[in-house]
Every structure is written in structure tokens, then in C-alpha cells.
Design an enzyme around this catalytic site. Structure first.
Site, PDB file in Angstrom:
ATOM      1  CD  GLU A  33      -3.511   7.204   5.359  1.00 20.73           C
ATOM      2  OE1 GLU A  33      -4.529   6.620   5.771  1.00 20.73           O
ATOM      3  OE2 GLU A  33      -2.347   6.850   5.643  1.00 20.73           O
ATOM      4  CD  GLU A  47      -2.608   1.208   2.667  1.00 15.83           C
ATOM      5  OE1 GLU A  47      -3.053   0.094   3.032  1.00 15.83           O
ATOM      6  OE2 GLU A  47      -2.830   2.273   3.286  1.00 15.83           O
TER       7      GLU A  47
END
Length: 380
Positions: free
Chosen positions: A132, A127
Site C-alpha cells: 500500500e 487480510e
């Protein structure tokens, strides 16, 4: 970067319309893994174009469909989009220009997962989190990689904060990664803040040399951001101006690679089938001899990649044409000064078999010796 975009969505379309289904699929349901609180809805209910060339993903405190979540009746709705099955790519420059929401419990993200997640699961798939943000840190975003042995809270990453206490929710910012074999570099508004390589993993497996797909979502609550509280105002919006992926299949220098006896690196019979031998042949200006030495570590012709057969790394491994897959068998370095074409996984040179200048002589990888049968000149 100057390279052609291999994926681009500028979110042009009428206000209220759903995203382009040829580029994105809309995920639905809840997420027990992170203990998020939202239910992801289908269609344009929480992900719609605004008519101004932007995508708006909206988180709402509502439950019009009586949706059920892991904790009972869902309290929030939102949206999550991905390009799985529509677009995957290994390497390049990935960026999105976005304005994030604000408030306790908000968790917007722009990220990628390995295309093989359905076969090997997470975190073995890998990932790459481009951006974020968690609402309790309005001035800060995070970039992280996750893989086997370094996932979840053990992911490897860094944070970037705006100066002077500015909030990311106040304006649009551009979040990007530059991704090449064995290297990922993060930036915000062009400011690089971290670079990661296999050396950062403490011997654990680097799982980022293969195609990934893109994800955009706005989560509500969960282990990391915590749940919304009385200070959180709804609805909240993640506004996406564009998403762009450039580099692989786009960037690089194109021309002939001339080697031993002034002959050219050639795809046998101009055949595009996987496994077609790559050979030495009299230069003839055909497409079978037109190679792009990519910025992404690939060497490509006829829409496919130069490939060490079977991923072999030993002396004598034949070289062939194969679908580009981001594997180590297709990672090459070309040095115009030394004229070496080196397979990075094997640390061996592209070599003409037996130093034979005849048309049709196969190529292989072999320990670099400095011989004329390992020297190649890119003529652009």
C-alpha cells in the site's frame, strides 16, 4: 523461484480492452468503511490494457454516470479488481511489478483477503497487504496483516522506503510476499523488510493458513491518505506490468516415500475421493505413490493433500487424502536427515499402524518415537 506459476497475468492484449474476465472480476460502487471518495466503475472504463503488456487503473476527477456515494454525488471514479471465485491459493510467492500514481489522496494497493470472507466477514477472514502507498509518502510503501483484534489502524506491519528520497511513482518496482504456514515475509525489489509469524500477534489468532484471493485497486481519499487537495493532478494511474503467484501446487521435490519394510506410502486404490485412506503398500511406481513434498508445507499426491482426518491432533488420528485447503491438518515438515514426516499442528509423526508391514496397513499420526514405522525416505 523456479516454480511454475499457478496464477499469472501479463496483461497482454489490445489497447483499451478490459482485463481477462476468467481471471478477474471488477467490483463496482463506493466504500463508506474507509470514507474513500471514489466510485469503482465496471468494464474497461477505469481499468484497461494499454497494448504494451500492462494494466492501467486510472483515477479520474469526473462523474459521467451521476454515481452516488456515501457522501453525496461522487467526485471521482477508479477501479478495483479481484480474483474471488476465479483463483484462490494458500501459500507461495506472490508478486506484482507496478508503478504507483502520485499526489495527495492517492491510495494504490495490491493485497489479499481470505476466501471465506463471505462466511465469516472481515477482519476474521484475514487480510494480507502486499503493498500500500499513500500519496503523502511518495518514497514509502507499507506491508501489513489484519485479523481479529489487529485490524484497521491496529494492523501489524512495517514500512519500506526508497533511498535518497526517490519516489515510487518515478519507476516500476516489484512488490512481493513469501507466504508459508505460520510465516509471511515482505520484500520490495528483492529487499526483505519484514517477516511476521504468530509470535507477533500477542496471543491473537493467526488467520493466514488458508486460501486467499488477490485484489488490485486505486482508491482516492479516505481516513489514511486524506482527501485530494489543490495540489493533486488528475487523472492518476496505477500501471501494473504483471501479477504472478507461484509456489503452492508448483514447488517442491517429488518421488516415492519409502518406509517400513521398504514399502511405499500409497493412496488406497489410487482413489482421489476425499477421505481415501493413505496406507503402506508394496512399491509399484504408480501415481498413487508419487508424492510432492511442497515448499508450502503440503505433501501431495493425485492432485490432493496428505491430511490428518478431521483436523485431529491426537495419537491414532488416521491420515487420508483430501482437497488441499491450507488447514493445519495438511501442514507437514519432512526432514531428510532424520527421515521424519511431522504434522506441524499436532507435532506428531506419520506412523504405520501397529508397526505392521503388511500391504494395506493404514497410516496415522502418533507421538514421534524414532521407530522404524515412522521413518520415510523421499526417493526423487
Amino acid at each position: 523461484m523456479g516454480a511454475a506459476a499457478t496464477f499469472e497475468d501479463n496483461f497482454d492484449g489490445p489497447a483499451g480492452s478490459a482485463v481477462d474476465g476468467g481471471k478477474w472480476q471488477t467490483e463496482t460502487g463506493d466504500n463508506v468503511n474507509n470514507h474513500e471518495r471514489q466510485y469503482y466503475t465496471a468494464g474497461n472504463a477505469n481499468a484497461a490494457l494499454n497494448g504494451q503488456g500492462q494494466l492501467v487503473i486510472t483515477a479520474r476527477r469526473e462523474n459521467p454516470g451521476n454515481y452516488q456515494c456515501w457522501y453525496g454525488r461522487c467526485e471521482y471514479t477508479s477501479a478495483r479488481l479481484n480474483t474471488a471465485g476465479r483463483f484462490t491459493q494458500a501459500y507461495g510467492h506472490v508478486e506484482a511489478r507496478m508503478k504507483v500514481p502520485r499526489g495527495q489522496g492517492m491510495w494504490p494497493a495490491f493485497w489479499m483477503l481470505g476466501h471465506d470472507i463471505g462466511q465469516i466477514g472481515w477482519p476474521n477472514s484475514g487480510e494480507i497487504d502486499v503493498m500500500e502507498n499513500v500519496g503523502f509518502e511518495p518514497s514509502t510503501v507499507h506491508g501489513t496483516i489484519h485479523g481479529p483484534g489487529y485490524s484497521g489502524s491496529g494492523g501489524i506491519g512495517a514500512a519500506y522506503s526508497l533511498p535518497g528520497g526517490q519516489a515510487f511513482a518515478d519507476a516500476f518496482h516489484t512488490f512481493a510476499v513469501d507466504w508459508s504456514p505460520d510465516s509471511i515475509t515482505w520484500s520490495v525489489d528483492g529487499n526483505v523488510y519484514q517477516r511476521r509469524t504468530p509470535a507477533d500477534l500477542g496471543g491473537r489468532q493467526w488467520v493466514f493458513n488458508k486460501p486467499f484471493f488477490l485484489i488490485l485497486n486505486l482508491a482516492v481519499g479516505g481516513y489514511w491518505p486524506g482527501d485530494p487537495d489543490g495540489s493533486t493532478v488528475f487523472p492518476q494511474q496505477l500501471v501494473v506490468d504483471y501479477v504472478r503467484f507461484t509456489g503452492s501446487g508448483g514447488g517442491g521435490n517429488t518421488g516415492t516415500l519409502t518406509g517400513l519394510a521398504g514399502k511405499c506410502l500409497d493412496v488406497a486404490g489410487a482413489n482421489t475421493a476425499n477421505g481415501t485412506p493413505v496406507q503402506l503398500y508394496t512399491c509399484n511406481q504408480s501415481g498413487a505413490q508419487r508424492w510432492t513434498v511442497g515448499t508450502d508445507g503440503t505433501v501431495r499426491a493425485l492432485g490432493k493433500c496428505l491430511h490428518a482426518a478431521g483436523g485431529g491432533t491426537g495419537d491414532g488420528t488416521r491420515v487420508q487424502l483430501w482437497d488441499c485447503d491450507g488447514s493445519g491438518a495438511q501442514r507437514w515438515s519432512y526432514n531428510s536427515a532424520t527421515r521424519d514426516v511431522v504434522n506441524l499442528s499436532a507435532d506428531k509423526c506419520l506412523d504405520v499402524l501397529d508397526n505392521n508391514p503388511a500391504d494395506g496397513t493404514p497410516t496415522q499420526i502418533w507421538s514421534c518415537s524414532g521407530g522404524g514405522n515412522q521413518k520415510w525416505t523421499l526417493n526423487t
